[in-house]
Design an enzyme around this catalytic site. Sequence first.
Site, mmCIF file in Angstrom:
data_model
loop_
_atom_site.group_PDB
_atom_site.id
_atom_site.type_symbol
_atom_site.label_atom_id
_atom_site.label_comp_id
_atom_site.label_asym_id
_atom_site.label_seq_id
_atom_site.Cartn_x
_atom_site.Cartn_y
_atom_site.Cartn_z
ATOM 1 C CG ASN A 3 39.832 39.617 48.112
ATOM 2 O OD1 ASN A 3 40.668 38.739 48.282
ATOM 3 N ND2 ASN A 3 39.372 39.934 46.915
ATOM 4 C CD GLU A 4 42.421 40.345 44.421
ATOM 5 O OE1 GLU A 4 41.714 40.936 43.584
ATOM 6 O OE2 GLU A 4 43.007 39.278 44.180
ATOM 7 C CD GLN A 59 34.029 35.928 43.434
ATOM 8 O OE1 GLN A 59 34.786 36.147 44.383
ATOM 9 N NE2 GLN A 59 34.484 35.606 42.242
ATOM 10 C CG HIS A 66 36.114 38.566 48.485
ATOM 11 N ND1 HIS A 66 36.949 37.500 48.729
ATOM 12 C CD2 HIS A 66 36.256 38.825 47.161
ATOM 13 C CE1 HIS A 66 37.562 37.127 47.621
ATOM 14 N NE2 HIS A 66 37.150 37.922 46.650
HETATM 15 C C1 GCO Z 1 39.891 38.525 42.728
HETATM 16 C C2 GCO Z 1 39.048 37.912 43.737
HETATM 17 C C3 GCO Z 1 38.279 36.747 43.318
HETATM 18 C C4 GCO Z 1 38.316 36.356 41.849
HETATM 19 C C5 GCO Z 1 39.515 35.527 41.508
HETATM 20 C C6 GCO Z 1 39.528 35.038 40.075
HETATM 21 O O1 GCO Z 1 41.052 38.422 42.856
HETATM 22 O O2 GCO Z 1 39.379 39.121 41.808
HETATM 23 O O3 GCO Z 1 39.584 37.806 45.011
HETATM 24 O O4 GCO Z 1 37.052 37.265 43.688
HETATM 25 O O5 GCO Z 1 37.170 35.677 41.528
HETATM 26 O O6 GCO Z 1 40.673 36.242 41.717
HETATM 27 O O7 GCO Z 1 39.571 36.079 39.162
#
Ligand code: GCO
Length: 436
Positions: free
Chosen positions: A188-189, A50, A144
């Site tokens: 991440n997520e 990003q 990520h």
């Molecule tokens: C997500 C990510 C980020 C996003 C942020 C805003 O949660 O999608 O970790 O990459 O850019 O959350 O939407």
Amino acid sequence: MANIDLTRRTMLAGTAAGLTLSSGIARAAARTARALPKGFLWGAATAPHQVEGDNVNSDTWLFEHVKPTLFSESSGSACDSYHRYEEDMDIAKQIGLNCYRFGVEWARIEPVKGEFSQAELDHYERMVDACLKRGLAPVLTYSHFTTPRWFAASGGFEVRDSVDLFARYCERVTKAFGDRIALAATFNEPNVVYHAMAIPQFAMVKALAEAMRAAAAKACGSDRFASSTFGDPTLFEANMIEAHKQAYQAIKAGPGNFPVGVTLAMADEQGVGAGNKAAQHKHEIYDAWLKAPGDFVGVQAYSRNLIGPNGNLPVPAGAEQTQMGYEFYPPAIGGAVRYAAKVSGKPIYVTENGVATEDDTRRIAYIDGALAELRKCIDEGIDLRGYIHWSLLDNFEWIFGYRPKFGLVAVDRTTFKRTIKPSALHLGKYAKANRI
Ligand code: GCO
């Protein structure tokens, strides 16, 4: 990521009017502010794809350039943070933060299967050292969302080999500079796709995502192109959990001895009416990850999600909405933190929280509202150890491109000039005082 945003973001519906902190409430909060434990982390986050720019060997770069694509524009040179990271860290330090969350990019470090780039490992080592030089604790994300293109074309996390491949990559990174990392997340997520599946527009997005994946596979001369953000979790979730477990062990083998966990895409899931599905929904999208190995849980929440007996409810008429189309609801972070703490029994770091808005005064109000709610969580006895805002910079918001503004700092799209917004200084005041 793309579907994330159409999910957590747009699905985060509300029934009541958006909460706006009146200046009276803000003043009252300031009067009752109390010190936080020494070592509480105050930071801002970014992610490699990003902000770095020109991440050409990644799956996402290819997604941006095939037809059809879900992406509204290409990430291009992003914020050029690959070259300007010292300037970004100077800003983080200058505004008063004590940590910086950033990621290492697998697609750069292992651009070809089994071939690790020493120059890229050196680059990220310099970033870690640049943090330390400024007194910023380096908070690292190993993955990520983006993966190397070759990895996606060979089946991504849908195939079992992914477990060893991911653990091997994490091991290489850790060996290079693990002795200097403060805190890290493997993924991440990894649960983000569940949020996508919960929205009514999912069928439409799914068809387009599949066409995009097919086009990417063709471009690679493969019969597949897997992605955990645009795929079916029944095909990859078990492998990702196993990959996280193996990576956790590989990282804990050292060097270094820092807490390792996972960050989750969460919302404040509020049940509405008898027979609502909130409890079931939470169980399905969070619990497996909350119970996975780890020393902490990273909570990432932006709004609330109202859930009735038939699923998600829309944002109510009249509620303030963010640029992402979800409800402006700063206390959301509290519900997510409470749930994560209860189910995991682990220390919690807020690793992302923020708002997409062109109006920086709303970001300030959002920060005040979120931190007031976190104060309550701490008073309730929750072991909360840090607050990391998303994001340090206005950056590439996946399929939505550069339109949504999540940054504490604006970035000129042509010159890359950084401009600190008042909200950055506002967050910095809390950080410097270490009080909420
Ligand atoms: C997500 C990510 C980020 C996003 C942020 C805003 O949660 O999608 O970790 O990459 O850019 O959350 O939407």
